[in-house]
Scaffold this motif. Sequence first.
Motif, PDB file in Angstrom:
ATOM      1  N   GLY A 178     -34.241  18.180 -37.900  1.00 36.61           N
ATOM      2  CA  GLY A 178     -34.126  19.481 -37.240  1.00 36.61           C
ATOM      3  C   GLY A 178     -34.225  19.304 -35.733  1.00 36.61           C
ATOM      4  O   GLY A 178     -34.975  18.453 -35.247  1.00 36.61           O
ATOM      5  N   MET A 179     -33.485  20.109 -35.008  1.00 36.36           N
ATOM      6  CA  MET A 179     -33.478  19.997 -33.557  1.00 36.36           C
ATOM      7  C   MET A 179     -34.880  20.233 -33.009  1.00 36.36           C
ATOM      8  O   MET A 179     -35.544  21.204 -33.355  1.00 36.36           O
ATOM      9  N   ARG A 196     -37.542  18.557 -33.627  1.00 37.47           N
ATOM     10  CA  ARG A 196     -38.633  18.126 -34.517  1.00 37.47           C
ATOM     11  C   ARG A 196     -38.795  16.620 -34.425  1.00 37.47           C
ATOM     12  O   ARG A 196     -37.822  15.880 -34.417  1.00 37.47           O
ATOM     13  N   THR A 197     -40.027  16.166 -34.361  1.00 38.61           N
ATOM     14  CA  THR A 197     -40.273  14.725 -34.349  1.00 38.61           C
ATOM     15  C   THR A 197     -40.291  14.147 -35.757  1.00 38.61           C
ATOM     16  O   THR A 197     -40.096  12.959 -35.934  1.00 38.61           O
ATOM     17  N   GLN A 198     -40.547  14.989 -36.730  1.00 37.61           N
ATOM     18  CA  GLN A 198     -40.551  14.574 -38.129  1.00 37.61           C
ATOM     19  C   GLN A 198     -39.457  15.337 -38.876  1.00 37.61           C
ATOM     20  O   GLN A 198     -39.270  16.522 -38.631  1.00 37.61           O
ATOM     21  N   PRO A 199     -38.764  14.681 -39.802  1.00 37.64           N
ATOM     22  CA  PRO A 199     -37.744  15.409 -40.562  1.00 37.64           C
ATOM     23  C   PRO A 199     -38.379  16.345 -41.591  1.00 37.64           C
ATOM     24  O   PRO A 199     -39.534  16.177 -41.986  1.00 37.64           O
ATOM     25  N   PHE A 200     -37.598  17.352 -42.012  1.00 36.90           N
ATOM     26  CA  PHE A 200     -38.003  18.200 -43.130  1.00 36.90           C
ATOM     27  C   PHE A 200     -37.840  17.385 -44.400  1.00 36.90           C
ATOM     28  O   PHE A 200     -36.894  16.611 -44.529  1.00 36.90           O
TER      29      PHE A 200
END
Length: 184
Positions: free
Chosen positions: A48-49, A51-55
């Motif tokens: 996600g734009m 975000r440092t971690q993905p969903f």
Amino acid sequence: MGIIATNNTGKLNPIPDCYIRAQNYFIYMYSLPSINDTKSADYNRENGMGRTQPFLTFNAGGMRTISWTCTFVSYDQESTARNFGYLRILEASVYPRRDPSNIVPYVPPVVMSIRCGDLLANSGAELNAVLTSYNVDFPVDQVWNSEYNLARYLPAKLDVRLSFDIVYDSRFLPGADRILLLGA
């Protein structure tokens, strides 16, 4: 009172609620098996734009695999014959079977049931499983029982490593009621 491990002559007693069943054949454990239970879940990673971690979104559950190491101890003619029978049942459980009605060349190997008290399922229920592999080493560094007239040779102690994939009755899977009701 718990289970008595041996009788008054020193022979091992079976553990009645710890066994492997292949149709009508029971392989009772005479000592507690070493059991490893593995299950995994698969997740998709979505970036996600900003975000440092993905969903993480759940994708599917992996197979539940049971590794089961049973120890067969042979100390007399009866236990040696029993353990040979146990080995043959396990070996046959990874091979296709002959079709009893002779319509198709073969049918898949038998679906087995495994149980060890409440360790693997609640209320002592059996788990349905397919035996995916077995591994037997016949050690030469220990005493062997020999019946020369029958050409039977078996180590006094033998470890058999088994790997099962658990299979579930499709009637009890999530969404099964919808499939049974609507057909889709």
